[in-house]
Every structure is written in structure tokens, then in C-alpha cells.
Design a protein around this motif. Structure first.
Motif, short mmCIF file in Angstrom:
data_model
loop_
_atom_site.label_atom_id
_atom_site.label_comp_id
_atom_site.label_asym_id
_atom_site.label_seq_id
_atom_site.Cartn_x
_atom_site.Cartn_y
_atom_site.Cartn_z
N ALA A 111 14.58 3.46 15.22
CA ALA A 111 14.71 2.32 14.23
C ALA A 111 13.33 1.63 14.26
CB ALA A 111 15.80 1.46 14.67
N LEU A 112 12.74 1.70 15.71
CA LEU A 112 11.53 0.81 15.58
C LEU A 112 10.54 1.54 14.95
CD1 LEU A 112 10.96 -1.38 17.56
CD2 LEU A 112 10.11 0.22 19.40
N GLY A 113 10.52 2.92 14.67
CA GLY A 113 9.65 3.58 13.99
C GLY A 113 9.99 3.62 12.31
N GLY A 114 11.13 3.79 12.10
CA GLY A 114 11.57 3.74 10.77
C GLY A 114 11.42 2.25 9.94
N CYS A 115 11.52 1.31 10.60
CA CYS A 115 11.66 0.02 10.01
C CYS A 115 10.21 -0.22 9.36
CB CYS A 115 11.77 -0.96 10.91
SG CYS A 115 10.44 -1.33 12.19
N VAL A 116 9.22 0.62 9.70
CA VAL A 116 7.85 0.24 9.09
C VAL A 116 8.04 0.53 7.57
CG1 VAL A 116 7.03 2.78 9.30
CG2 VAL A 116 5.42 1.05 9.14
N GLY A 117 8.72 1.48 6.93
CA GLY A 117 8.88 1.69 5.43
C GLY A 117 9.38 0.57 5.03
N VAL A 118 10.26 -0.29 5.36
CA VAL A 118 11.02 -1.23 4.75
C VAL A 118 9.87 -2.42 4.68
CG1 VAL A 118 12.64 -2.73 4.71
CG2 VAL A 118 13.38 -0.62 5.47
N VAL A 119 9.28 -2.85 5.46
CA VAL A 119 8.53 -4.10 5.61
C VAL A 119 7.18 -3.74 4.77
CG1 VAL A 119 7.20 -3.28 7.75
CG2 VAL A 119 7.25 -5.67 7.00
N ILE A 120 6.84 -2.57 4.83
CA ILE A 120 5.60 -2.14 3.95
C ILE A 120 5.81 -2.07 2.56
CG2 ILE A 120 3.36 -0.63 3.78
CD1 ILE A 120 3.26 -0.75 6.50
N ALA A 121 7.03 -1.39 2.29
CA ALA A 121 7.48 -1.08 0.82
C ALA A 121 7.35 -2.50 0.12
CB ALA A 121 8.74 -0.37 0.68
N ILE A 122 7.91 -3.58 0.72
CA ILE A 122 8.09 -4.94 0.18
C ILE A 122 6.44 -5.45 -0.06
CG2 ILE A 122 8.75 -7.16 0.56
CD1 ILE A 122 11.28 -6.04 2.09
N ALA A 123 5.72 -5.26 1.15
CA ALA A 123 4.32 -5.81 0.77
C ALA A 123 3.75 -5.10 -0.26
CB ALA A 123 3.78 -5.46 2.33
N ILE A 124 3.84 -3.91 -0.15
CA ILE A 124 3.11 -3.20 -1.24
C ILE A 124 3.47 -3.59 -2.93
CG2 ILE A 124 2.76 -0.83 -2.59
CD1 ILE A 124 2.80 0.45 0.27
#
Length: 410
Positions: A111-124
């Protein structure tokens, strides 16, 4: 002034961002039908098995606090590479262990690795689009990304018919590699890097403190967080409610879970069309109150011991209501911090999934594996969400000014 993008570019971007947002949820949803098998495999109890879900949600929230500032300082793509690589390695590790405690640890790192996609998708999305476009993009992203929870448990159930539960993590490993390649070749850098930012603990804390001082941002984030917590309570308790209480097979449970995710897809798609004519401010108060009414009806149905069909209809509608709430609260929260998209997205994700992790832990600790006990937790979460959101303009409401519901919540 935001750039103008072609329809093809938007389509490609939505697919990649939806995949980024879906990878970590897939790691939960494909795994749900296997909870009973995991419990037997490790010869453990339901609490420790459900703890593998709760630990995932907690890591999913905490990891975003790191990726937000990293993406503001180094850009969006470099943290993405690091996070997806950690997800890939953790997925392989989950296959090779023989202890429930080690398994819980690697679920945490996954989860620590996978969560990167969520936070950065919103930022993009916040980097590239204005408020009105962003609301539509977020809704469409959620339509696409909701296909993951809709189909994942079904596939998970099918895998369990032919393979052990560890095959699910082999699939997750392959999906991680595919996403890594899509990011490398299909995603451009969107961050306007502020060279005055740094990653010292003091600087990061000051940045977060500045964002959290914004009252409206807090209200949007925490109201959405508790609404989402109702869904995560359902996710954690549903295998036991549907399989053990109602006697569904693993495959049937996967189909039911997919149908409930379809509700979210349908409502998010309707929301994507609505925001072209109405503002998120106009939609949200009705969405919150509708979700509360549906959760109350679910609780009544659970208390009266009504059958599977009745319980399923109210769960479908309650979870589906989030299709109106999540895209609009996300848009309004993120629009307040265009220059700090990564950090704002990190706080948003961390807050929402920390609440979800706590609620998942409560579901497991109190063994809320009966329709009524699960519904009690869900309706409590929605009630808190409504109370927070409707506090947005409580002074105006109490004074009798702007008495319409829409004006009241603007």
C-alpha cells in the motif's frame, strides 16, 4: 490560464490516471474473496485476516504524506517510479511468506508503494485543468477506475476456483509492471516545480500547516473522508456478511461486489454530465443528505432482519451515492491550492484513507460481520460526514439568511 488539450490527449490521460488510481484499490478488491482462504492458509483468526486490510488502508494514507511534497519538489514522475517499484516488489514478497504477521507487513509496504498513484493522479489533474474541467475529469476518472473494483472481486473469485490465493498477487505484480511502462512512455511531466520548496521536516510541516488552516479545505476533505469510510466499512465486512451470513459462494460474492461498484460507476457518470450544467456546490448538499437517508434505510433493513435482496439494494444505492460526493469534494478542495497540488492531494488522501483505515479496524475489532452491525457503522460514518459538510455555512443557516439548501452549502 490552463492549456487546451485534444480529446485524444484527455482520453489517454484519463486512462493512465485511472489506472494509477486503481492499482492500490485493485490490491484490496481482488483479494477480498480470498479472505477466508487466507485465514485458513495461515491458520489464523478473522481479526488478523481483516487486519491485513486495515494495515493496507493505514499505509495507503500515510504514504501519501511523503509523495505529495516529493512530487512538488522533484516533479510528478520520479516519485511515481519509486512507489510503483515498491508495489511490484511487495506483491512478489506476499507470495513467498508463511506468516500472517509478515503478510500484514508486506501488505503495508504494498500500500505504501501503491498509494503514489492516487495522490499524484489528483495533483496532475489539478496541474492541468481549471475547476469546471477538473470536476468532469475527476468524475470520468472515477467512472473508469471504478471498473477495477467492479471486476476485481469477480476475477479474484475465478482465480480461487483454479489457483491458490497467491495467484492474485502474481497478477498484481504484472499490473504493476504494466503501469510502470505506461507512466514511462505515456505520461508527461505536469508539475511547475517551485525551487523555493525543500524537503526539510520544518518546511514540509509549514506547507501542510498552511493548507490545513483553510477551513473550507478541511470541511471538504473530512466530510468526504467519513462518507468514504462508510464504503470501506462495507468493503471490510462484506465478505463475511455475504459469504458467511447470506451463504453466497466466492464467485457469487464477486458478482455482487461488482454490481455495487457498478452503482458508483453509474452515479459518477451522471455526475460528470451534471457538472457541465450545475456547479459542485449545487450537487453536494443533496448528495450528502441522500446518502444519509439511504444509510438509515439500510440500518432499518438490517435491524428488521430483511433478506439479501433488500440489504443489497440499499448497499448498492448507499455506496453509489459516493459517485456524486467524491469527485465534487475533491475538485473543490484541490481548487483552493493550485500551486501546491502535490501537498494538498497528499493531505486529502491521507485524511480520507486514515479515517477509512480506522473504520476498517473497528469493523474487524468489533466483528461487525452481520448486516445490522455493519449498517450501524456505515450510517454513523455518513451522519458524521453530513454534519461536517452542513457546518460549512452554519452561521448563515442559523441566522436565517440564504435559506435554500444550495445557498446554505456554498
Amino acid at each position: 490560464m490552463k492549456e487546451q488539450f485534444s480529446k485524444f490527449y484527455k482520453f489517454k490521460l484519463i486512462i493512465i490516471l485511472a489506472f494509477m488510481s486503481s492499482l492500490a484499490p485493485l490490491a484490496t478488491d481482488m483479494y477480498l474473496p480470498a479472505l477466508g482462504e487466507v485465514q485458513k492458509s495461515f491458520a489464523t483468526n478473522s481479526f488478523l485476516t481483516q487486519l491485513s486490510l486495515a494495515s493496507f488502508f493505514i499505509a495507503f494514507s500515510l504514504g501519501q504524506l511523503a509523495y505529495g511534497p516529493l512530487s512538488d519538489v522533484y516533479g510528478r514522475k520520479k516519485p511515481l517510479y519509486g512507489g510503483i517499484l515498491l508495489f511490484i516488489l511487495s506483491s512478489i514478497a506476499c507470495i513467498s511468506i508463511d506468516s500472517i504477521y509478515t503478510f500484514i507487513f508486506f501488505r503495508f509496504t504494498q500500500a505504501l508503494g501503491g498509494c503514489v498513484g492516487v495522490v499524484i493522479a489528483i495533483a496532475i489533474v489539478n496541474d492541468k485543468f481549471n475547476v469546471k474541467e477538473a470536476a468532469g475529469i475527476f468524475a470520468l476518472m472515477m467512472v473508469v477506475s471504478s471498473l477495477a473494483p467492479m471486476l476485481a472481486p469477480t476475477f479474484g473469485g475465478i482465480f480461487l476456483d483454479y489457483f491458490s490465493w497467491k495467484a492474485i498477487f502474481s497478477v498484481l505484480f504484472g499490473l504493476g509492471i504494466l503501469l510502470f511502462l505506461m507512466i514511462m512512455f505515456g505520461l508527461d511531466e505536469s508539475a511547475k516545480i517551485d525551487k523555493t520548496l525543500n524537503l526539510s521536516p520544518k518546511s514540509v510541516w509549514q506547507n501542510y500547516k498552511f493548507i490545513l488552516k483553510d477551513r473550507r479545505f478541511r470541511i471538504y476533505v473530512f466530510s468526504a473522508g467519513f462518507a468514504l469510510a462508510a464504503m470501506f466499512a462495507y468493503i471490510t465486512g462484506s465478505p463475511f456478511v455475504f459469504i458467511e451470513h447470506f451463504g453466497l459462494s466466492q464467485k457469487e460474492y464477486g458478482i455482487v461486489f461488482g454490481i455495487n461498484a457498478l452503482g458508483f460507476t453509474i452515479f459518477a457518470n451522471i455526475n460528470a454530465k451534471l457538472v457541465q450544467k450545475l456547479s459542485p456546490y449545487q450537487i453536494l448538499p443533496y448528495a450528502f443528505l441522500s446518502m444519509l437517508c439511504l444509510a438509515i434505510l439500510l440500518t432499518i433493513a438490517g435491524f428488521m432482519g430483511l433478506g439479501f435482496i433488500c440489504i443489497e439494494i440499499f448497499i448498492f444505492l448507499t455506496v453509489g451515492s459516493l459517485g456524486f460526493i467524491v469527485p465534487n469534494t475533491t475538485t473543490l478542495a484541490m481548487a483552493r491550492f493550485k500551486q501546491k497540488s502535490g501537498s494538498a492531494s497528499a493531505i486529502l488522501g491521507t485524511s480520507e484513507f486514515a479515517i477509512a483505515g480506522i473504520i476498517s479496524f473497528i469493523v474487524g475489532a468489533f466483528k461487525a460481520n452481520h448486516p445490522f452491525s455493519l449498517a450501524i457503522i456505515m450510517v454513523t460514518c455518513v451522519l458524521i460526514a453530513c454534519t461536517i459538510y452542513l457546518s460549512l455555512n452554519k452561521k448563515r443557516f442559523l441566522s436565517g439568511k440564504n435559506s435554500s439548501l444550495t445557498q446554505f452549502c456554498r
